[in-house]
Scaffold this active site. Structure first.
Site, PDB file in Angstrom:
ATOM      1  N   CYS A   2       0.802  -1.217   0.000  1.00 42.88           N
ATOM      2  CA  CYS A   2       0.000   0.000   0.000  1.00 42.88           C
ATOM      3  C   CYS A   2       0.839   1.275   0.000  1.00 42.88           C
ATOM      4  O   CYS A   2       0.288   2.371  -0.047  1.00 42.88           O
ATOM      5  CB  CYS A   2      -0.960  -0.027   1.178  1.00 42.88           C
ATOM      6  SG  CYS A   2      -1.980  -1.509   1.117  1.00 42.88           S
TER       7      CYS A   2
ATOM      8  N   HIS B 219      -2.575   8.697   4.870  1.00 42.24           N
ATOM      9  CA  HIS B 219      -2.798   7.318   4.428  1.00 42.24           C
ATOM     10  C   HIS B 219      -4.273   6.995   4.710  1.00 42.24           C
ATOM     11  O   HIS B 219      -4.948   6.459   3.851  1.00 42.24           O
ATOM     12  CB  HIS B 219      -1.848   6.375   5.157  1.00 42.24           C
ATOM     13  CG  HIS B 219      -1.902   4.971   4.651  1.00 42.24           C
ATOM     14  ND1 HIS B 219      -1.738   4.665   3.317  1.00 42.24           N
ATOM     15  CD2 HIS B 219      -2.117   3.779   5.276  1.00 42.24           C
ATOM     16  CE1 HIS B 219      -1.857   3.345   3.149  1.00 42.24           C
ATOM     17  NE2 HIS B 219      -2.086   2.790   4.318  1.00 42.24           N
TER      18      HIS B 219
ATOM     19  N   GLU C 132      -1.773   6.764  12.790  1.00 39.65           N
ATOM     20  CA  GLU C 132      -1.272   7.807  11.899  1.00 39.65           C
ATOM     21  C   GLU C 132      -1.351   9.166  12.599  1.00 39.65           C
ATOM     22  O   GLU C 132      -0.455  10.001  12.474  1.00 39.65           O
ATOM     23  CB  GLU C 132      -2.054   7.830  10.580  1.00 39.65           C
ATOM     24  CG  GLU C 132      -1.456   8.846   9.589  1.00 39.65           C
ATOM     25  CD  GLU C 132      -2.057   8.746   8.188  1.00 39.65           C
ATOM     26  OE1 GLU C 132      -2.993   7.950   7.988  1.00 39.65           O
ATOM     27  OE2 GLU C 132      -1.574   9.477   7.304  1.00 39.65           O
TER      28      GLU C 132
ATOM     29  N   LYS D   6      -9.440   8.410   0.655  1.00 35.95           N
ATOM     30  CA  LYS D   6      -9.954   7.034   0.653  1.00 35.95           C
ATOM     31  C   LYS D   6     -11.422   7.019   1.104  1.00 35.95           C
ATOM     32  O   LYS D   6     -12.120   6.029   0.894  1.00 35.95           O
ATOM     33  CB  LYS D   6      -9.092   6.140   1.547  1.00 35.95           C
ATOM     34  CG  LYS D   6      -7.668   5.960   0.972  1.00 35.95           C
ATOM     35  CD  LYS D   6      -6.858   4.923   1.721  1.00 35.95           C
ATOM     36  CE  LYS D   6      -5.483   4.685   1.112  1.00 35.95           C
ATOM     37  NZ  LYS D   6      -4.489   5.718   1.436  1.00 35.95           N
TER      38      LYS D   6
ATOM     39  N   HIS E  55      -9.719   2.160  -0.785  1.00 43.14           N
ATOM     40  CA  HIS E  55      -8.263   1.981  -0.763  1.00 43.14           C
ATOM     41  C   HIS E  55      -7.846   1.318  -2.080  1.00 43.14           C
ATOM     42  O   HIS E  55      -8.105   0.140  -2.293  1.00 43.14           O
ATOM     43  CB  HIS E  55      -7.881   1.113   0.431  1.00 43.14           C
ATOM     44  CG  HIS E  55      -6.407   1.065   0.687  1.00 43.14           C
ATOM     45  ND1 HIS E  55      -5.464   1.364  -0.282  1.00 43.14           N
ATOM     46  CD2 HIS E  55      -5.707   0.748   1.803  1.00 43.14           C
ATOM     47  CE1 HIS E  55      -4.259   1.241   0.231  1.00 43.14           C
ATOM     48  NE2 HIS E  55      -4.372   0.862   1.498  1.00 43.14           N
TER      49      HIS E  55
ATOM     50  N   PHE F 172       1.750  -2.975   4.587  1.00 40.18           N
ATOM     51  CA  PHE F 172       2.083  -4.274   5.171  1.00 40.18           C
ATOM     52  C   PHE F 172       3.593  -4.449   5.091  1.00 40.18           C
ATOM     53  O   PHE F 172       4.234  -3.980   4.148  1.00 40.18           O
ATOM     54  CB  PHE F 172       1.432  -5.391   4.352  1.00 40.18           C
ATOM     55  CG  PHE F 172       0.041  -5.741   4.791  1.00 40.18           C
ATOM     56  CD1 PHE F 172      -0.677  -4.920   5.622  1.00 40.18           C
ATOM     57  CD2 PHE F 172      -0.545  -6.918   4.356  1.00 40.18           C
ATOM     58  CE1 PHE F 172      -1.958  -5.255   6.022  1.00 40.18           C
ATOM     59  CE2 PHE F 172      -1.833  -7.266   4.738  1.00 40.18           C
ATOM     60  CZ  PHE F 172      -2.534  -6.431   5.575  1.00 40.18           C
TER      61      PHE F 172
END
Lengths: 409, 407
Positions: free
Chosen positions: B164, B297, B308, B329, B334, B393
């Site tokens: 991502c 994000h 975050e 998003k 996403h 990830f």
């Protein structure tokens, strides 16, 4: 621009897990290849291949839970461990150095993704394990290796085809040259599984696929394909001054590199040769050395009918008259093509070659075509007083990478 | 001598519009691209919505290659690349092709080929499989290679599949390729197509919101999977000035780091993410007070948005409360490897337009998320510097800095 030193090397391969053993095997012409029948039940016939059959990850990664790591991550994490341990890195020092990781791979976690997906097709999505899902992302092996070793710097995975391992080393080299990082572990990994074997088999690229003698002999007049391999290889790259200040041994220096693309994806022979030659040419320019300074070549050649001939032409095109006197090896003859790991494996063995003074031969290369532009390629290993080596890595679908490595003066 | 790097073209394929203009207009209107999923069977899942790009036809964007010989992410990528070159006023046939390259990010590569392969393996019909199960076409590197093949660009070429954060990693790589002189033109971004593996996986992680994605809201339920692509044209400043090209923004720098903590959970104190932001600012020669906007994000999961927020406060200190931060998003879902590339496009255009997009669907503030998330309405403000965050990830963190271009 900072200079880039190799201070550690680690390899896990079908011919062993130390660069000295692997180099000795190469020099004796020993092969890690064997017939593999395990995919026959799926309809993929027996093939010659170089899997890492005796891989025991607990030997390299003791004392902690290995369950979260799939085979790809275990191979990578083990080779990273071997690269780091020779020079006594501690977790504290790695964290303080913000050491990074650049991992190249071609098929990546395809087997883990496939197994995950096939499981959900058979048993429904509710059966899928979240733990396994974490390993389906293509950067999982790099993430797992970083967690295991405490690599908190740049963590990058590169895919460029079979050139990915050498590309990752070039990528890391540039990050160190520009001062972005002081230490990056860089290399490649490839898992041997149904998926890549199927892809190569269906494309007719495996040796023996047309009923010929199943042996990958790079540059041979009657070569008929490659053998898929497996393994991982990583080098510890450092800013030269940082390595010297830390008292770590400088095994060799990366002097230059370049990556290019044949935009025809390997379909057009002329474009293909031009792209390979351009990679060599720019790598030499980047290294600030001329063709006559190149003492030996580790060729990408893997027994492929088209790619091997093109590589030989490209070397001749880029190096001119030097090609006719250039000692050449092609270790995919013995390891098979370890794809995303292959360039890193070639580099590690070329460093061994420079340090030990023996260049492996190309077993069974008893006949090349008339007028072959690399006449020094042959079956026998040879003694060599060499300081600067060239590594070529070429993918079947157009990617090209070349890298110049040198012993430190 | 490092060269300054500028963005001269933007191309976007998204669920709320194709191309920079349409995409930006939808974004400013707060339009949602979330709709019932059509491309895969969701009957065995508890939810059926996603950010799919509906009605996309690849052919208009292709001149050389056959779009049917590649996956949907590559098709998105080629379309976005074509739009970006048009936007930059560049004809790919007239650029120096040997010094032009491509860097793309992706999470999944071209998973439809692997899915068809898997279907054949499960059915025992692999011997009858055709090109639909060609696993060479599955490989992530084909995305950058297909774009380069279509445009004829023979220089640096890589796909960086850093999940991502992949788009940011790819743009950072392209930035370096130009700054160091390796390349004179880069197409950089990310592309991902809807696929059953991530859809199933995120569902099994309990990370998917059934209906609405509401980042930073107290009642946020998770992310919604999406798809798309964005490509930026990057050039050395001198080249752009010589061409008289419009310069959307300059890339100031980037920060990349790794938590080295957990595969799917971020560091509980946001240490790695904060390190990426701090390093990006330092490399760009700016401090927290200089940042006008942060593209979050902001996935909409309970944990990402909380951590975050912690990381932004750690990197920005008191300035965190004065800096607008929003998550698109909330509108697109996403888009995986495309997400940070699309968000980079947003930062680039925001600097030019002096407007920033909203975090939509924001209803109830969360005491743990107490920053200015630009709730529900796009905002006009002086955007001199924009930061784009993406976390992945494997603990990979990334932060890019875009600056208003000044000679």
């Amino acid at each position: 621009m900072n200079r880039v030193a190799i201070t550690g090397m680690g390899i896990v391969s079908s011919l062993g897990d130390s660069q000295r053993d692997v180099h000795a095997a190469f020099c004796e012409g020993r092969s890690g290849l064997r017939p593999v029948t395990r995919f026959e039940s799926t309809g993929v016939p027996c093939c010659l291949a170089g899997p890492v059959t005796d891989f025991d990850e607990k030997k390299y990664l003791p004392g902690r839970n290995l369950r979260p790591l799939d085979r790809l991550a275990r191979l990578a994490t083990s080779a990273v461990k071997l690269a780091l341990e020779a020079t006594g890195w501690t977790p504290e020092l790695l964290r303080a150095s913000e050491a990074g990781l650049a991992l190249g791979t071609m098929f990546g976690a395809v087997h883990t993704v496939g197994e995950f997906d096939r499981g959900t097709v058979i048993n429904g999505p509710g059966s899928a394990s979240p733990l396994d899902f974490a390993n389906t992302v293509l950067n999982a092996a790099a993430g797992q290796a970083a967690i295991w070793h405490g690599l908190t710097g740049i963590n990058s995975t590169l895919t460029t085809g079979a050139t990915a391992g050498l590309d990752a080393i070039g990528y890391a080299t540039d990050l160190i040259r520009s001062g972005r990082a002081a230490v990056i572990v860089a290399g490649g990994v490839e898992e041997f599984s149904l998926e890549p074997v199927y892809a190569f088999e269906r494309s007719g690229l495996l040796c023996g696929s047309h009923g010929d003698d199943p042996l990958p002999v790079p540059f041979h007049a009657r070569r008929n394909g490659l053998a898929p391999g497996e393994g991982a290889a990583f080098v510890v790259l450092e800013d030269l001054d940082y390595a010297l200040a830390g008292g770590r041994p400088v095994l060799a220096e990366i002097r230059g590199h370049a990556s290019t693309l044949d935009t025809s994806g390997g379909r057009d022979g002329k474009l293909s040769v031009e792209a390979m030659a351009r990679a060599i040419h720019i790598a030499l320019r980047d290294a600030g050395c001329g063709p006559d300074e190149i003492d030996c070549l580790s060729a990408s050649a893997n027994g492929s009918v088209t790619a091997d001939g093109r590589e030989a032409c490209a070397v001749a095109c880029a190096l001119g008259s030097r090609a006719a006197r250039l000692p050449v090896t092609a270790v995919k003859s013995m390891l098979g093509d370890t794809l995303g790991a292959s360039g890193a494996m070639q580099l590690i063995d070329l460093v061994e070659t420079l340090r030990q003074g023996t260049l492996p031969g190309i077993p069974n290369l008893d006949e090349v075509d008339a007028g072959f532009p690399l006449p020094m390629a042959g079956p026998e290993s040879r003694e060599l007083d060499a300081r600067i080596g060239l590594v070529n890595s070429v993918g079947a679908h157009g990617s090209c990478c070349s890298l110049v490595v040198a012993l430190r003066k | 001598m490092r060269r300054r790097v500028v963005v001269t073209g933007v191309g976007v394929v998204s669920s709320i519009g194709l191309g920079r203009r349409q995409f930006w207009a939808s974004l400013m209107d707060g339009r949602s691209g979330i709709s019932p999923v059509e491309s895969m069977d969701t009957s065995q899942h508890g939810f059926h919505r996603g950010g799919e790009v509906k009605g996309f036809t690849p052919d208009p964007w292709f001149r050389r290659l056959d779009a049917r010989c590649m996956g949907r992410a590559s098709q998105f990528g080629v379309a976005a690349a074509r739009m970006a070159l048009d936007d930059a006023g560049l004809d790919p046939l007239e650029v120096d092709a040997e010094s032009a390259g491509v860097a793309m990010g992706t999470t999944s590569g071209e998973p439809e080929y692997l899915c068809r392969f898997d279907d054949h393996v499960v059915a025992g019909t692999l011997d009858k499989a055709g090109p639909e199960a060609d696993l060479f076409r599955y490989l992530a590197h084909t995305i950058a290679a297909n774009i380069a093949g279509e445009m004829g660009f023979g220089g640096v070429n890589a796909t960086i599949p850093c999940a991502c954060a992949a788009g940011n990693y790819a743009i950072a790589h392209a930035f370096d390729a130009i700054a160091s002189g390796r390349s004179d033109l880069m197409l950089a971004g990310g592309a991902d197509a809807f696929a059953r593996v991530p859809y199933t996986g995120f569902a099994r992680l309990g990370a998917v919101a059934p209906e609405v994605c509401r980042p930073f809201d107290r009642n946020r339920k998770g992310m919604i999977p999406g798809e798309g692509a964005a490509v930026l044209v990057l050039e050395p400043m001198e080249h752009a000035l010589r061409r008289g090209s419009l310069i959307w923004a300059e890339i100031g720098g980037y920060g990349l780091s790794c938590d080295a903590y957990h595969m799917t959970s971020a560091h509980p104190e946001g240490a790695g993410a904060a390190r990426a932001m701090t390093s990006a600012m330092a490399r760009s020669g700016i401090g927290p007070d200089d940042v006008s906007y942060i593209s979050a994000h902001g996935t909409g999961t309970a944990s990402n948005d909380r951590l975050e927020t912690i990381a932004v406060k750690r990197a920005f200190r008191e300035s965190a409360y004065r800096t607008p931060i929003s998550s698109i998003k909330s509108m697109l879902g996403h888009t995986m490897g495309a997400a940070s590339a699309i968000e980079a496009a947003v930062c680039t255009v925001a600097i030019h337009e002096n407007r920033v997009p909203a975090t939509m669907n924001f209803e109830e503030p969360d005491p743990e998320c107490d920053l200015d998330y630009v709730p529900n309405r796009a905002r006009e403000c002086d955007v001199r510097v924009a930061m784009s965050n993406a976390f992945a990830f494997g603990g990979a963190n990334s932060s890019l800095i875009f600056k208003r271009f000044e000679d």
